[in-house]
Design an enzyme around this catalytic site. Structure first.
Site, mmCIF file in Angstrom:
data_model
loop_
_atom_site.group_PDB
_atom_site.id
_atom_site.type_symbol
_atom_site.label_atom_id
_atom_site.label_comp_id
_atom_site.label_asym_id
_atom_site.label_seq_id
_atom_site.Cartn_x
_atom_site.Cartn_y
_atom_site.Cartn_z
ATOM 1 N N ALA A 179 -20.052 -1.610 45.563
ATOM 2 C CA ALA A 179 -19.405 -2.900 45.410
ATOM 3 C C ALA A 179 -18.313 -2.985 46.477
ATOM 4 O O ALA A 179 -17.910 -1.981 47.046
ATOM 5 C CB ALA A 179 -18.803 -3.002 44.021
ATOM 6 N N GLY A 183 -22.486 0.777 43.255
ATOM 7 C CA GLY A 183 -23.332 -0.385 43.044
ATOM 8 C C GLY A 183 -24.553 -0.390 43.956
ATOM 9 O O GLY A 183 -25.589 -0.960 43.602
ATOM 10 N N GLU A 228 -26.983 1.714 42.198
ATOM 11 C CA GLU A 228 -27.420 0.984 41.000
ATOM 12 C C GLU A 228 -28.420 -0.114 41.360
ATOM 13 O O GLU A 228 -29.344 -0.398 40.601
ATOM 14 C CB GLU A 228 -26.206 0.390 40.279
ATOM 15 N N GLU A 278 -17.961 6.111 41.424
ATOM 16 C CA GLU A 278 -16.982 5.215 40.796
ATOM 17 C C GLU A 278 -15.816 5.950 40.162
ATOM 18 O O GLU A 278 -14.670 5.506 40.199
ATOM 19 C CB GLU A 278 -17.667 4.346 39.722
HETATM 20 C C1 3H9 Z 1 -18.825 0.283 42.677
HETATM 21 O O1 3H9 Z 1 -19.775 0.244 43.389
HETATM 22 C C2 3H9 Z 1 -18.812 -0.355 41.301
HETATM 23 C C3 3H9 Z 1 -20.186 -0.608 40.747
HETATM 24 O O2 3H9 Z 1 -20.610 0.458 39.934
HETATM 25 C C4 3H9 Z 1 -20.222 -1.805 39.835
HETATM 26 C C5 3H9 Z 1 -20.087 -3.110 40.509
HETATM 27 C C6 3H9 Z 1 -20.296 -4.258 39.576
HETATM 28 N N1 3H9 Z 1 -15.810 -1.682 49.707
HETATM 29 O O3 3H9 Z 1 -14.905 5.459 54.821
HETATM 30 P P1 3H9 Z 1 -15.116 4.827 56.138
HETATM 31 C C7 3H9 Z 1 -14.592 0.248 54.327
HETATM 32 S S1 3H9 Z 1 -17.392 1.023 43.175
HETATM 33 C C8 3H9 Z 1 -15.008 -2.185 50.656
HETATM 34 O O4 3H9 Z 1 -14.048 4.987 57.148
HETATM 35 P P2 3H9 Z 1 -17.272 6.651 56.674
HETATM 36 C C9 3H9 Z 1 -13.476 1.217 54.562
HETATM 37 O O5 3H9 Z 1 -12.289 0.798 53.943
HETATM 38 C C10 3H9 Z 1 -17.687 1.506 44.849
HETATM 39 N N2 3H9 Z 1 -14.755 -1.552 51.821
HETATM 40 O O6 3H9 Z 1 -16.508 5.259 56.775
HETATM 41 C C11 3H9 Z 1 -13.379 1.215 56.063
HETATM 42 O O7 3H9 Z 1 -12.676 0.064 56.441
HETATM 43 P P3 3H9 Z 1 -11.735 0.051 57.727
HETATM 44 C C12 3H9 Z 1 -18.474 2.754 44.896
HETATM 45 C C13 3H9 Z 1 -15.333 -0.374 52.020
HETATM 46 O O8 3H9 Z 1 -18.447 6.511 57.535
HETATM 47 C C14 3H9 Z 1 -14.835 1.044 56.505
HETATM 48 O O9 3H9 Z 1 -15.511 0.476 55.376
HETATM 49 N N3 3H9 Z 1 -18.615 3.163 46.282
HETATM 50 C C15 3H9 Z 1 -16.165 0.210 51.062
HETATM 51 O O10 3H9 Z 1 -16.326 7.771 56.859
HETATM 52 C C16 3H9 Z 1 -15.514 2.322 56.891
HETATM 53 O O11 3H9 Z 1 -15.360 3.281 55.836
HETATM 54 C C17 3H9 Z 1 -17.755 4.003 46.868
HETATM 55 O O12 3H9 Z 1 -16.809 4.472 46.254
HETATM 56 C C18 3H9 Z 1 -16.402 -0.492 49.865
HETATM 57 N N4 3H9 Z 1 -17.206 -0.019 48.913
HETATM 58 O O13 3H9 Z 1 -17.745 6.753 55.164
HETATM 59 C C19 3H9 Z 1 -18.043 4.360 48.301
HETATM 60 N N5 3H9 Z 1 -16.587 1.398 51.536
HETATM 61 O O14 3H9 Z 1 -12.643 0.333 58.882
HETATM 62 C C20 3H9 Z 1 -16.804 4.188 49.133
HETATM 63 C C21 3H9 Z 1 -16.060 1.540 52.747
HETATM 64 O O15 3H9 Z 1 -11.144 -1.308 57.711
HETATM 65 N N6 3H9 Z 1 -17.046 4.441 50.540
HETATM 66 N N7 3H9 Z 1 -15.298 0.481 53.065
HETATM 67 O O16 3H9 Z 1 -10.725 1.130 57.496
HETATM 68 C C22 3H9 Z 1 -17.213 5.677 51.049
HETATM 69 O O17 3H9 Z 1 -17.248 6.683 50.360
HETATM 70 C C23 3H9 Z 1 -17.311 5.791 52.545
HETATM 71 O O18 3H9 Z 1 -16.778 4.613 53.085
HETATM 72 C C24 3H9 Z 1 -18.741 5.981 53.109
HETATM 73 C C25 3H9 Z 1 -18.685 5.884 54.656
HETATM 74 C C26 3H9 Z 1 -19.237 7.371 52.710
HETATM 75 C C27 3H9 Z 1 -19.672 4.936 52.610
#
Ligand code: 3H9
Length: 701
Positions: free
Chosen positions: A62, A101, A104, A124
């Site tokens: 999400a 998400g 999911e 999450e």
């Molecule tokens: C969820 O999904 C709830 C659901 O169950 C239910 C929904 C109804 N959203 O980390 P990076 C941005 S909860 C918004 O440097 P990497 C991040 O801030 C979510 N922004 O890259 C950054 O921005 P900036 C569950 C996001 O290659 C840029 O993207 N998911 C999100 O080192 C690059 O990110 C997670 O918890 C997001 N979801 O790593 C996953 N994700 O360039 C969270 C990233 O402006 N994300 N951004 O600083 C991660 O773990 C890592 O970002 C990922 C990539 C491994 C994907």
């Protein structure tokens, strides 16, 4: 259709492509785009539908920045319901990381395939949330209760082959996307595979029952002490076991929405964004680019040097580990081998992986062997003279352009840099013990440190999976400078009448990993004692802040290693117990220093420790030692055991209200008559102007 989601026909397949860089987060536009595409695909003569993503990854979740705001329809559960209800099979094709998400979304598809390098996960919980789009109901149906709980309460990413073995995905593809996925989809069609909805599956019997759930609740109340989300995940799985699918979904959704509004989730989301912000260093030359680091030298094979060597080896970076004599080197290498051995015994690493990591660490007793390395990190004895000698020697042997780093905790990096002919290449890289585990890395920018050295250090920190935070030069940098104020309060609370276990209890109840006195016993009370011996009385400061520690050391109570310090330790189990003898020592010292003892309540103890951190944090910000409040929070959470679900000391202060914090500090100043309790000028200024820390940050730009 929206720009973010494309629908096209390729032969008999309907192909939905999501494109929302950088991580294809499920923002409102993506959700409505998918729903529209799925609806369209129902009406045409495609035989199956494939969902895939452009860019570096499948949907990573999400959109975290949308949480805490009203949810705009269609919600993800609505989108997922439409996918699952599709009358033709829907196949998800995963590359990169399908998280939260995003994963999911794939669970509502009927089949899942992934490239070998992909990961899936439900992280999450690390954001104080639970999977809120069917994860808690679908995963147990797919892989059973225990495996589902492990996955969702750890938040760990599962690699593709393991995901297939567990049953989370159906096929690990050979070949590239999209072709390999389209071929798989064609196979599904040719094989006559129809829709297969997880909602219609039964949770495997024998995969867990009420007793299993109770065991998880108990274990999580220890391992994730104080955290709400892990317990709620267990509640959701319980509902999956006992209730029909739709009721389970509704329950999950209600729990999820509550979590998004919780203080814990706000704190953890703050840390998520802070971690990414911290990498961005302000006021650097935009053209500065990272130097290449392909081999690292480390000087000193003690606990610290060895831990640092492991941190690099774990990230696949070869290390030359230097020690003065062969004996010391052998001991250091043996310690590393032992540590890797323990990880293997615990089942966290395969024996072959451990030995290939260990093989990346080469020992040496000869400085000349550092001639070709790209970075050297000095981790020798904490003495300015010794460090200067090391840096003079490095200046002689290292190649031009090599980065010379010191792991000092307190010493002046400018002075160390001045011992070389190339201060622009010198930087502080302050690791925290045990360095192979603790995530914090303070990157200390000295007066002459070149911009590209800072860029390199931050990028390298991320590469070795640390949380790098920029700090300026001052005594103790960010973390240890704050720690001093905190540790001082522990001593003062004791002499004023609080017992060690009361102080530690107040802080562990708040969520600190350990209390300050238990930490002292763990580290050894002799360390501070020896450091004080080198100081004049004036430098040592107020004797009430060290007299108890000194008395204990002089009694031979050095902490855990001697079986006694602030506590007594069982020699076999190392279990800690209260020791009345210590109370007597404290009482004597109070009398000797004319302190009238009284009863302190836990609230006072807690405030004195935490607000000491906060007040020093404001000074650090104002002086520019830290770039941002969030940086300070990262330091305390990742280096000092501050509870992540409280977001760090600065976030805590903001949540409590800067005005409330300021008043409390003023009250402490009145009560104690101590000037150091006076609110830091920046705090006072913000309160006077009615501004928040965010306002202040925005004005800095
Ligand atoms: C969820 O999904 C709830 C659901 O169950 C239910 C929904 C109804 N959203 O980390 P990076 C941005 S909860 C918004 O440097 P990497 C991040 O801030 C979510 N922004 O890259 C950054 O921005 P900036 C569950 C996001 O290659 C840029 O993207 N998911 C999100 O080192 C690059 O990110 C997670 O918890 C997001 N979801 O790593 C996953 N994700 O360039 C969270 C990233 O402006 N994300 N951004 O600083 C991660 O773990 C890592 O970002 C990922 C990539 C491994 C994907």
């Amino acid at each position: 259709m929206s720009m973010l989601v494309k629908y096209e026909r390729i032969d008999e397949l309907g192909v939905i492509t999501i494109s929302n860089p950088p991580v294809n987060a499920l923002s409102h536009g993506v959700r409505s785009g998918i729903l529209e595409a799925v609806t369209q695909a129902q009406a045409d003569d495609s035989k199956a539908i494939v969902i895939l993503c452009e860019g570096r990854t499948f949907v990573a979740g999400a959109d975290i920045s949308e949480f805490g705001k009203p949810i705009q329809e269609p919600s993800l559960p609505q989108v997922n319901a439409a996918i699952e209800a599709s009358v033709k099979p829907v196949i998800a094709a995963i590359h990169g990381t399908a998280l939260g998400g995003g994963f999911e979304l794939t669970l509502s598809c009927h089949y899942r395939c992934a490239v070998p390098s992909a990961f899936v996960g439900l992280p999450e919980v690390t954001l104080g949330l639970l999977p809120g789009a069917g994860g808690t109901q679908r995963v147990p149906r797919l892989i059973g209760v225990k495996a589902a709980l492990d996955m969702m309460t750890s938040g760990e990413k599962v690699p593709a082959d393991r995901a297939r073995d567990l049953g989370l995905i159906d096929r690990v593809l050979e070949g590239d996307l999209p072709e390999a996925a389209l071929d798989y989809a064609r196979d599904c069609v040719a094989g006559g595979l129809g829709v297969r909805r997880i909602r219609d599956m039964q949770i495997p019997v024998d995969s867990g029952d009420e007793q299993t759930l109770d065991a998880y609740r108990k274990q999580l109340s220890k391992r994730k002490r104080g955290q709400e989300a892990p317990q709620r995940i267990v509640d959701c799985v319980e509902t999956a076991l006992n209730k029909p699918f739709d009721e389970g979904l509704a329950f999950e959704r209600a729990q999820f929405v509550e979590c998004t509004q919780s203080g814990q989730s706000a704190a953890l989301r703050h840390l998520f964004f802070a971690e990414r912000q911290a990498l961005k260093v302000r006021n650097l030359n935009p053209d500065a680019s990272a130097r290449e680091i392909s081999r690292v030298g480390i000087i000193g094979a003690g606990t610290m040097g060895g831990g640092i060597a492991m941190a690099f080896a774990n990230a696949g970076i070869p290390v030359t580990l230097l020690e003065l004599n062969q004996d010391g080197l052998d001991r250091g290498l043996a310690l590393i081998a032992k540590n890797y051995g323990r990880t293997v015994t615990r089942g966290k690493l395969s024996a072959s992986e451990a030995s290939s990591r260990q093989a990346l660490i080469t020992g040496s007793t000869n400085y000349e062997d550092l001639g070709a390395v790209d970075l050297v990190i000095e981790a020798v004895f904490e003495s300015m003279d010794v460090k200067k000698q090391v840096f003079r020697r490095l200046d002689e042997v290292c190649r031009t352009g090599a980065i010379l780093a010191t792991n000092t905790s307190y010493l002046d990096v400018n002075e160390i840099a001045a011992a070389t002919s190339r201060p622009e290449d010198v930087v502080g890289l302050h690791f925290f013990s045990p360095a192979n585990i603790m995530r914090l890395l303070e990157v200390v920018q000295a007066e002459h440190t070149a911009d590209d050295v800072i860029v390199t250090a931050m990028a390298l920190g991320k590469r070795i999976r640390k949380v790098p935070v920029l700090a300026g030069v001052c005594y103790g940098f960010i973390g240890n400078r704050m720690l001093r104020q905190y540790a001082k309060e522990a001593q003062l609370c004791m002499i004023e009448g609080a017992a060690p276990d009361q102080i530690d209890g107040a802080l562990t109840d708040f969520g600190m990993a350990m209390g300050p006195l238990a930490v002292g016993d763990l580290a050894g009370l002799d360390i501070g004692y020896k450091a004080r011996q080198a100081l004049t009385d004036e430098q040592k400061g107020d004797p009430r802040t060290y007299c108890i520690a000194d008395a204990l050391v002089e009694m031979g109570r050095l902490g855990q290693k001697t079986g006694a310090g602030y506590y007594r330790y069982n020699p076999e189990t190392r279990a800690r117990s209260f020791d009345p003898e210590v109370l007597e020592v404290i009482r004597c010292e109070a009398e000797r220093h004319g302190v009238v003892q009284r009863t302190l309540n836990n609230e006072e103890i807690l405030d004195r420790h935490i607000l000491a951190l906060v007040n020093e944090g404001f000074r650090i910000l104002e002086e520019g030692i830290a770039q941002r409040p969030g940086d300070i929070d990262l330091v305390y959470v990742h280096g000092y055991g501050f509870p992540s679900y409280r977001g760090g000391p600065m976030f805590y202060a903001s949540q409590r209200g800067l005005d409330v914090v300021c008043q409390r500090l003023e009250a402490l100043a009145d009560q104690s008559g101590e000037r150091y309790w006076e609110p830091a000028p920046l705090l006072k200024q913000l309160v006077d102007q009615g501004q928040s820390l965010d306002d202040w940050m925005n004005n800095q730009r």
